[in-house]
Motif scaffolding. Sequence first.
Motif, PDB file in Angstrom:
ATOM      1  N   ASN A   1       0.888  -1.467   0.113  1.00  0.00           N
ATOM      2  CA  ASN A   1       0.016  -0.315  -0.319  1.00  0.00           C
ATOM      3  C   ASN A   1       0.930   0.811  -0.043  1.00  0.00           C
ATOM      4  O   ASN A   1       0.280   2.831   0.007  1.00  0.00           O
ATOM      5  N   TYR A   2       2.215   1.181  -0.027  1.00  0.00           N
ATOM      6  CA  TYR A   2       2.612   2.834   0.477  1.00  0.00           C
ATOM      7  C   TYR A   2       4.172   2.417  -1.196  1.00  0.00           C
ATOM      8  O   TYR A   2       4.959   3.134  -1.244  1.00  0.00           O
ATOM      9  N   MET A   3       4.185   1.304  -1.926  1.00  0.00           N
ATOM     10  CA  MET A   3       5.503   1.307  -2.535  1.00  0.00           C
ATOM     11  C   MET A   3       5.346   2.953  -3.585  1.00  0.00           C
ATOM     12  O   MET A   3       6.965   2.991  -3.901  1.00  0.00           O
ATOM     13  N   SER A   4       4.901   3.508  -3.495  1.00  0.00           N
ATOM     14  CA  SER A   4       4.457   5.208  -4.001  1.00  0.00           C
ATOM     15  C   SER A   4       5.570   6.185  -3.375  1.00  0.00           C
ATOM     16  O   SER A   4       5.506   6.915  -3.968  1.00  0.00           O
ATOM     17  N   LYS A   5       4.860   5.966  -2.376  1.00  0.00           N
ATOM     18  CA  LYS A   5       4.873   6.556  -1.492  1.00  0.00           C
ATOM     19  C   LYS A   5       6.872   7.584  -0.985  1.00  0.00           C
ATOM     20  O   LYS A   5       7.575   6.296  -1.303  1.00  0.00           O
ATOM     21  N   SER A   6       7.431   8.452  -0.868  1.00  0.00           N
ATOM     22  CA  SER A   6       9.538   9.026  -1.031  1.00  0.00           C
ATOM     23  C   SER A   6      10.345   8.227  -0.069  1.00  0.00           C
ATOM     24  O   SER A   6      10.862   7.933  -0.120  1.00  0.00           O
ATOM     25  N   TRP A   7       9.175   8.052   1.485  1.00  0.00           N
ATOM     26  CA  TRP A   7       9.962   7.713   2.175  1.00  0.00           C
ATOM     27  C   TRP A   7      10.086   5.983   1.580  1.00  0.00           C
ATOM     28  O   TRP A   7      11.439   5.245   2.496  1.00  0.00           O
ATOM     29  N   PHE A   8       9.872   5.300   1.129  1.00  0.00           N
ATOM     30  CA  PHE A   8       9.467   3.789   0.338  1.00  0.00           C
ATOM     31  C   PHE A   8      10.942   3.944  -0.571  1.00  0.00           C
ATOM     32  O   PHE A   8      11.752   2.611  -0.029  1.00  0.00           O
TER      33      PHE A   8
END
Length: 271
Positions: free
Chosen positions: A230-237
């Motif tokens: 659910n978070y693979m486009s987030k900058s932190w990831f």
Amino acid sequence: MSLEKEALLRALGAEVIRTPTEAAWDSPESHIGVAQKLQREIPYGIILDQYKNINNPLAHEFTTGPEIIAAVEGTPSTSSRPSSGKIDVMVAGAGTGGTVTGISRAIKKKHNKECIVVGVDPKGSILALPNDLNADGEGSMYIVEGIGYDFVPDVLSRDPKDVNTWIKTGDDESFAAVQQLMRKEGLLVGGSSGSALSGALRWLKTNAGRQVAESEGKNVVVLLPDGIRNYMSKSWFLNIAMESEPSPLAGTIKQILGSSKPNGVALQNGH
């Protein structure tokens, strides 16, 4: 909310309305306010309301909690890995609070009433109040999703017998813990899992935590509730995945491939 969550919901046929993150929970522009307006005007509309629905903590009291208990009780104690056979400490993040409340009740009612339940709350959220009255960024924005709120949901127990103590965590330590879980344990989890782990590590450095850490056979359970999907486009990831320091193997690979380049031509990505 991440793009992946929205895409998944839309793939299932849902209509997704994004609301301002900065909107107060009780304002008409918030996710709650918008949902209530739609519910009033859409025929047969219903809000299941995870913030007030008693079935939220009950689901964890009668399913998640017993599953965790069975796993701990079913793990044999050995000389190399001694076990009390009980859940001595339970650490979980709090969003609606249904998970930590329900699991706590399952453990304390039928398994170990002396279990210490630690709630983890991101800096900027108020769920740890009034236990934590310091200015730990109260009301400030935080990146971790799925935990923390600017109001206290009804399903979150405020009884200290259910959640014995609270730990506040910041984004940086949460994402650092995510990276450790990925690299060392092979667990592709999200930010709230990192918060739970970093909260557990922080609690273990307190006086009560050190007593547990120094007692042979004590079991500390840390709930990792989310996945990285659910978070693979987030900058932190993307920073963790693409911008981290090269692994120790990188130098060896560079040396091997560098020595085998034909006619001195540099290798390019994909070739």
